[in-house]
Design a protein around this motif. Structure first.
Motif, mmCIF file in Angstrom:
data_model
loop_
_atom_site.group_PDB
_atom_site.id
_atom_site.type_symbol
_atom_site.label_atom_id
_atom_site.label_comp_id
_atom_site.label_asym_id
_atom_site.label_seq_id
_atom_site.Cartn_x
_atom_site.Cartn_y
_atom_site.Cartn_z
ATOM 1 N N LEU A 182 0.848 -1.175 0.000
ATOM 2 C CA LEU A 182 0.000 0.000 0.000
ATOM 3 C C LEU A 182 0.887 1.228 0.000
ATOM 4 N N ALA A 183 0.304 2.371 0.271
ATOM 5 C CA ALA A 183 1.064 3.602 0.206
ATOM 6 C C ALA A 183 2.250 3.553 1.145
ATOM 7 N N ALA B 233 0.393 13.098 -3.525
ATOM 8 C CA ALA B 233 -0.239 13.508 -2.276
ATOM 9 C C ALA B 233 -0.398 12.360 -1.294
ATOM 10 N N TYR B 234 -0.514 11.121 -1.808
ATOM 11 C CA TYR B 234 -0.735 9.968 -0.946
ATOM 12 C C TYR B 234 0.521 9.124 -0.768
ATOM 13 N N GLN B 235 1.636 9.570 -1.394
ATOM 14 C CA GLN B 235 2.924 8.901 -1.283
ATOM 15 C C GLN B 235 2.866 7.428 -1.672
ATOM 16 N N TYR B 236 2.411 7.196 -2.892
ATOM 17 C CA TYR B 236 2.387 5.846 -3.442
ATOM 18 C C TYR B 236 3.745 5.490 -4.046
ATOM 19 N N ILE B 237 4.260 4.296 -3.725
ATOM 20 C CA ILE B 237 5.389 3.795 -4.492
ATOM 21 C C ILE B 237 4.851 3.362 -5.859
ATOM 22 N N THR B 238 5.753 3.246 -6.821
ATOM 23 C CA THR B 238 5.324 3.029 -8.201
ATOM 24 C C THR B 238 4.515 1.749 -8.366
ATOM 25 N N ALA B 239 4.979 0.638 -7.770
ATOM 26 C CA ALA B 239 4.269 -0.632 -7.939
ATOM 27 C C ALA B 239 2.856 -0.554 -7.365
ATOM 28 N N THR B 240 2.722 0.094 -6.215
ATOM 29 C CA THR B 240 1.409 0.210 -5.587
ATOM 30 C C THR B 240 0.512 1.137 -6.382
ATOM 31 N N TRP B 241 1.063 2.214 -6.871
ATOM 32 C CA TRP B 241 0.298 3.136 -7.713
ATOM 33 C C TRP B 241 -0.254 2.411 -8.935
ATOM 34 N N ARG B 242 0.583 1.618 -9.567
ATOM 35 C CA ARG B 242 0.145 0.931 -10.784
ATOM 36 C C ARG B 242 -0.996 -0.044 -10.466
ATOM 37 N N HIS B 243 -0.902 -0.731 -9.350
ATOM 38 C CA HIS B 243 -1.965 -1.669 -8.985
ATOM 39 C C HIS B 243 -3.287 -0.944 -8.751
ATOM 40 N N SER C 113 -5.177 4.968 -16.573
ATOM 41 C CA SER C 113 -4.091 4.491 -17.427
ATOM 42 C C SER C 113 -2.732 4.810 -16.812
ATOM 43 N N THR C 114 -1.921 3.774 -16.594
ATOM 44 C CA THR C 114 -0.566 4.008 -16.101
ATOM 45 C C THR C 114 0.398 4.322 -17.236
ATOM 46 N N ASP C 115 -0.052 4.171 -18.475
ATOM 47 C CA ASP C 115 0.753 4.686 -19.586
ATOM 48 C C ASP C 115 0.694 6.215 -19.587
ATOM 49 N N THR C 116 -0.493 6.742 -19.284
ATOM 50 C CA THR C 116 -0.648 8.192 -19.215
ATOM 51 C C THR C 116 -0.055 8.745 -17.925
ATOM 52 N N TYR C 117 -0.272 8.030 -16.821
ATOM 53 C CA TYR C 117 0.196 8.477 -15.503
ATOM 54 C C TYR C 117 1.035 7.364 -14.877
ATOM 55 N N PRO C 118 2.324 7.270 -15.240
ATOM 56 C CA PRO C 118 3.145 6.146 -14.776
ATOM 57 C C PRO C 118 3.454 6.172 -13.279
#
Length: 343
Positions: A16-17, A65-75, A83-88
């Protein structure tokens, strides 16, 4: 300030975040929703980033703002149809998209934990501590700069949450969503997704308004009222074969639709959503985030279909929307034309 890593147990194997140790904090600028969900997101943003949607942790991939790591953000972006292509990464997404993803994340946490608010800060800070009293009283990864035990973090979080919730009780619009709100009226989608040329677009067959927007765009109530109907069909009319001889019984033209009845007789309906965040009987405030746009029902592309009715008669939304967008005098719904806004 440094981030810590956590591992969640049985419900999901995704991180999670990754929270930063307390930012100085501040009031949220663009809450995702009215009511409890809006207050939860406001609290997370305050502690994680001080409400800064562009922040990036120099020592980790935690961002936004929520301090997501990349892997968690993508999930969670995938779960929110973003879209994680638009917002990686989180910090590349605009505020309303970050709010949307976090809202889906929090809703899942609550659903998995019997709607217990106190589980949210534990999972956001260090998920391994959930249900483990020993870990709750430990400082997780102190080498990363953390000084609070999980229980101390939870206590601090809940204190801020309760303060914000009390303030919301005094002013129900404090935590409404990130759209332009003018008294009793609000734009139905974020201003940034509206092209001014869209505002006078005619509907194809009858008085209504369609605007093409990406799936998952927040949909806001243009005014208040009581929810009288929430459609639940998540299929698409054309892909499901609703016009054929063996059409599914569930076919509805509005798909995941939301209808709200205002006390003055105005009924406003929002069709083709992918998610609804309200239920029948809910009292809605102007600008409240009520759903996320999609391509459900009789839809050829992701868009919002907005209808206004008074005594069963459809009225053209376009003049009202143009006035809201331009900041001019807002016409009374009963004075909106009932013709001239369709092909």
């Amino acid at each position: 300030m440094k981030a810590i890593f956590g591992v969640l147990g049985a419900t999901t194997m995704f991180l999670l975040a990754i929270p930063m140790v307390f930012a100085n904090g501040g009031p949220a600028t663009t809450p995702y929703a009215c009511g409890r969900l809006g207050v939860i997101l406001d609290t997370i943003r305050t502690l994680e980033s001080g409400g800064d949607y562009t922040i990036r942790n120099a020592n980790a991939s935690a961002a936004g703002a929520y301090q997501y790591i990349t892997a968690t953000w993508r999930h969670w972006a995938e779960q929110a149809d973003v879209s994680t292509d638009t917002y990686p990464t989180a910090d590349t997404a605009p505020p309303h998209v970050q709010d949307q993803v976090a809202g889906v994340n929090v809703t899942s946490i609550l659903a998995d934990n019997d709607n217990q608010i106190e589980t949210v800060p534990v999972i956001w800070y260090y998920p391994a501590a959930l249900g483990n009293d020993t870990i709750m009283d430990q400082v997780p990864v102190p080498s990363a700069g953390n000084t609070l035990t999980v229980r101390e973090y939870q206590t601090k979080w809940l204190d801020i949450y309760n303060e914000k919730l009390a303030a919301t009780d005094d002013d129900a619009t404090v935590t409404c969503a990130s759209t332009d709100v003018t008294g009793e009226w609000a734009l139905p989608v974020p201003r940034e997704v509206i092209d001014i040329s869209d505002l006078d677009d005619p509907h194809h067959t009858y008085p209504a308004w369609d605007v093409e927007i990406p799936t998952g765009t927040p949909i806001y109530a243009i005014t208040g009222g009581t929810v009288t109907n929430v459609g639940t069909w998540t299929g698409n009319w054309w892909r499901a074969g609703c016009g054929g001889n063996n059409a599914p019984a569930a076919c509805t033209s509005c798909g995941v639709g939301i209808t709200i009845q205002h006390p003055d007789g105005l009924r406003h309906t929002y069709c083709h959503n992918v998610h609804a965040h309200v239920a029948e009987g809910d009292t809605i405030a102007p600008g409240q985030h009520i759903g996320d746009s999609g391509d459900t029902g009789r839809s050829g592309t992701p868009h919002l279909h907005l209808e206004l009715r008074i005594n069963g008669i459809r009225h053209c939304p376009q003049p009202l929307l143009a006035a809201l967008y331009n900041g001019t005098a807002i016409p009374k719904p009963r004075e909106l034309p009932a013709t001239g806004c369709s092909f």
